[in-house]
Scaffold this active site. Structure first.
Site, PDB file in Angstrom:
ATOM      1  N   LYS A  80       3.978   3.722 -33.804  1.00 12.87           N
ATOM      2  CA  LYS A  80       2.715   3.312 -33.187  1.00 12.87           C
ATOM      3  C   LYS A  80       2.292   1.998 -33.830  1.00 12.87           C
ATOM      4  O   LYS A  80       2.420   1.842 -35.056  1.00 12.87           O
ATOM      5  CB  LYS A  80       1.662   4.396 -33.426  1.00 12.87           C
ATOM      6  CG  LYS A  80       0.308   4.101 -32.800  1.00 12.87           C
ATOM      7  CD  LYS A  80      -0.660   5.268 -33.011  1.00 12.87           C
ATOM      8  CE  LYS A  80      -2.001   5.045 -32.341  1.00 12.87           C
ATOM      9  NZ  LYS A  80      -2.907   6.206 -32.481  1.00 12.87           N
ATOM     10  N   SER A 155      -4.891   8.085 -28.270  1.00 13.51           N
ATOM     11  CA  SER A 155      -4.575   6.683 -28.309  1.00 13.51           C
ATOM     12  C   SER A 155      -3.086   6.401 -28.532  1.00 13.51           C
ATOM     13  O   SER A 155      -2.643   5.268 -28.335  1.00 13.51           O
ATOM     14  CB  SER A 155      -5.364   6.011 -29.441  1.00 13.51           C
ATOM     15  OG  SER A 155      -4.991   6.563 -30.692  1.00 13.51           O
ATOM     16  N   SER A 179      -5.476  12.075 -31.136  1.00 12.21           N
ATOM     17  CA  SER A 179      -4.543  11.093 -30.571  1.00 12.21           C
ATOM     18  C   SER A 179      -3.058  11.361 -30.762  1.00 12.21           C
ATOM     19  O   SER A 179      -2.232  10.610 -30.227  1.00 12.21           O
ATOM     20  CB  SER A 179      -4.860   9.704 -31.099  1.00 12.21           C
ATOM     21  OG  SER A 179      -5.976   9.192 -30.424  1.00 12.21           O
TER      22      SER A 179
HETATM   23  N1  GLN Z   1     -10.179  10.007 -28.169  1.00  8.98           N
HETATM   24  C1  GLN Z   1     -10.740   9.909 -29.476  1.00  8.98           C
HETATM   25  C2  GLN Z   1     -11.426   8.576 -29.647  1.00  8.98           C
HETATM   26  O1  GLN Z   1     -11.428   7.839 -28.723  1.00  8.98           O
HETATM   27  C3  GLN Z   1      -9.682  10.117 -30.527  1.00  8.98           C
HETATM   28  C4  GLN Z   1      -8.840   8.918 -30.775  1.00  8.98           C
HETATM   29  C5  GLN Z   1      -7.873   9.125 -31.927  1.00  8.98           C
HETATM   30  O2  GLN Z   1      -7.585  10.248 -32.322  1.00  8.98           O
HETATM   31  N2  GLN Z   1      -7.405   8.039 -32.466  1.00  8.98           N
HETATM   32  O3  GLN Z   1     -11.959   8.274 -30.662  1.00  8.98           O
END
Ligand code: GLN
Length: 488
Positions: A80, A155, A179
């Protein structure tokens, strides 16, 4: 080994084939580099460097030939783009960091390289890991290989799409509020977020430091166990929240029987808002676990819904502080024309950050400001503790907790969604994040439109091995994790 199905092999399968010299690391690297190019329209990769990858593969082949190669030597993987890397640029999905190159590797990247794995490049993600659909990347959305008109989740959407499409056998992801689990669920993969502190955050570009954790995404629980064993472990000098718990072999419980295991099913995870197709798939997976001897117990996590406002106060608060460093002086983008220092800061940040990142910085600054700190941030911290306590009460009645990962399957790409709709869809993943507990997503079949559904497993602190055991056992009697999207 047939070249045609190299990308349908598991990490464990490829490791064995490399060891038996049925395939070389260079052959594998070339195969996957070719596929990355062939499926560039998915938008999964942000950086590839053939020369770098082939050099790593040659080094792995040399170690394999010498007979002193570690277990995962020669197996490809991709990271990532939130992990800093020396060999590829790092952007965190942001214009702010376009073209940035780190002088060092993140600990997780370094550990997987030390395990002999060959890097294929960097994967698209939501900007600074803020999002649930990978539509917040400054470098374009990622498509879900199961249906390119749908999002892959976020994400870590690039990670999920790349593994699902067979562009890499495994990938790293990060999970702040879901995420790893949610994109794994949306793309039919297995993914695990360990206990907070188990994976080093050194070199992971910070979003919300008290929540951010790294973890693997792959096809099988066994693969996740192999990768997690390689990437976890104390990093006390470089990460102040690193747990002083020795690395362990997460494969050691995989074959344990589930007889007598108590699976807690939280009532609040099955209420209004859970789509019928997801509920049906999750129920079928739970029934499968019962067939293998597990016992289902109803439990309650009474503050489940409160996890949303709590997380969306704490995470933006931490983000607003963490993102201060992107000021046009130290890293990446700087505005071209400006009148003075103040103007340079303003223009740089206005140009460099996308809409969602700005929204979070504003929310975070607001809840931390004088007069609102007590009303929002402090209250959220108190509730965070209560949410963690609820889990401890639940773990008196059960060994692991199971439920859905997300209320629906992957939604349509480009759908004009209110940011709030995305926040609400995080309801099942946020509680474990706030409590710092390990959580994973395991393929549990398919729902509407033939899109994948994931089963979420949550364990008590340091119980990753048990979660992987449950997931592996489920994968002994189901083949959802072995299906491939059409055309891949
Ligand atoms: N969807 C959540 C956010 O937008 C989690 C994102 C994540 O785990 N990086 O913050």
């Amino acid at each position: 080994m047939m070249a045609a199905d190299l990308h349908h092999q598991s990490v464990a399968g490829l490791a064995a084939a490399l060891r038996a010299r049925q395939v070389s690391a260079v052959e594998l690297a070339r195969h996957f580099l070719g596929r990355i190019q062939q499926h560039a329209d998915l938008g999964a990769f942000l950086a590839v460097d053939e020369a770098v990858t082939l050099a790593q593969a040659q080094a792995a082949d040399a170690r394999l030939a010498a007979g002193d190669a570690p277990l995962l030597a020669g197996v490809p993987l991709a990271h990532k783009d939130i992990f800093v890397t020396r060999d590829w640029p790092t952007t965190a999905g942001s214009r702010m960091l376009a073209g940035y190159r780190s002088p060092f590797d993140a600990t997780v990247v370094q550990r997987l390289a030390e395990a002999g794995m060959v890097g294929l490049g960097k994967l698209n993600c939501d900007e600074f890991a803020m999002g649930s659909a990978n539509e917040n990347s400054a470098f374009g959305a990622v498509k879900n290989p199961w249906n390119p008109a749908h999002v892959p989740g976020g994400s870590s959407g690039g990670s999920a799409a790349a593994v699902a499409a067979g562009l890499t056998p495994a990938a790293t992801g990060t999970d702040t509020g879901g995420s790893i689990r949610q994109p794994a669920s949306f793309c039919g993969l297995t993914g695990i977020k360990p206990t907070y502190g188990r994976a080093s955050r050194y070199g992971m570009i910070a979003f919300a430091s008290s929540l951010d954790q790294a973890g693997p995404m792959a096809r099988t629980a066994e693969d996740c166990a192999l990768l997690l064993s390689a990437l976890c472990g104390p990093d006390l000098d470089r990460d102040s929240t690193s747990l002083d718990v020795p690395a362990e072999d997460f494969t050691r419980l995989l074959n344990d029987s589930l007889a007598g295991l108590r699976i807690g099913v939280p009532r609040e995870f099955f209420g209004e808002g859970l789509a019928p197709d997801v509920r049906a798939a999750v129920d079928a997976a739970l029934a499968e676990l019962e067939k293998r001897g597990a016992r289902r117990v109803e439990i309650s996590l009474p503050r489940t819904e409160l996890a949303i406002p709590v997380y969306y106060i704490i995470a933006p608060a931490e983000a607003s502080s963490n993102l201060e460093r992107f000021d046009g002086v130290k890293f990446g983008h700087r505005a071209r024309d400006y009148a003075d220092l103040e103007d340079m800061y303003k223009k740089t940040r206005a140009e460099g950050f996308g809409a969602e990142v700005k929204r979070r910085i504003m929310t975070g600054t607001y809840v931390l400001s004088h007069g609102y700190y007590d009303a929002y941030y402090l209250q959220a911290q108190k509730l965070r503790r209560m949410i963690a306590d609820d889990f401890q009460a639940a773990f008196k009645q059960c060994d692991v907790i199971a439920g859905p990962v997300a209320p629906t399957v992957a939604w349509a790409l480009g759908a004009e969604r209110d940011p709030l709709a995305d926040y609400l869809a995080d309801v099942y993943t946020l509680p474990a994040s706030l409590a710092g507990l390990p959580g994973m997503s395991v393929p549990a079949g398919f729902g509407e439109g033939g899109l994948p559904v994931g089963l979420q497993l949550i364990g008590n602190y340091l119980q990753e091995g048990r979660l992987l055991n449950v997931a592996h056992q489920l994968q002994q009697s189901t083949d959802w994790h072995q299906r491939f999207p059409q055309g891949f």
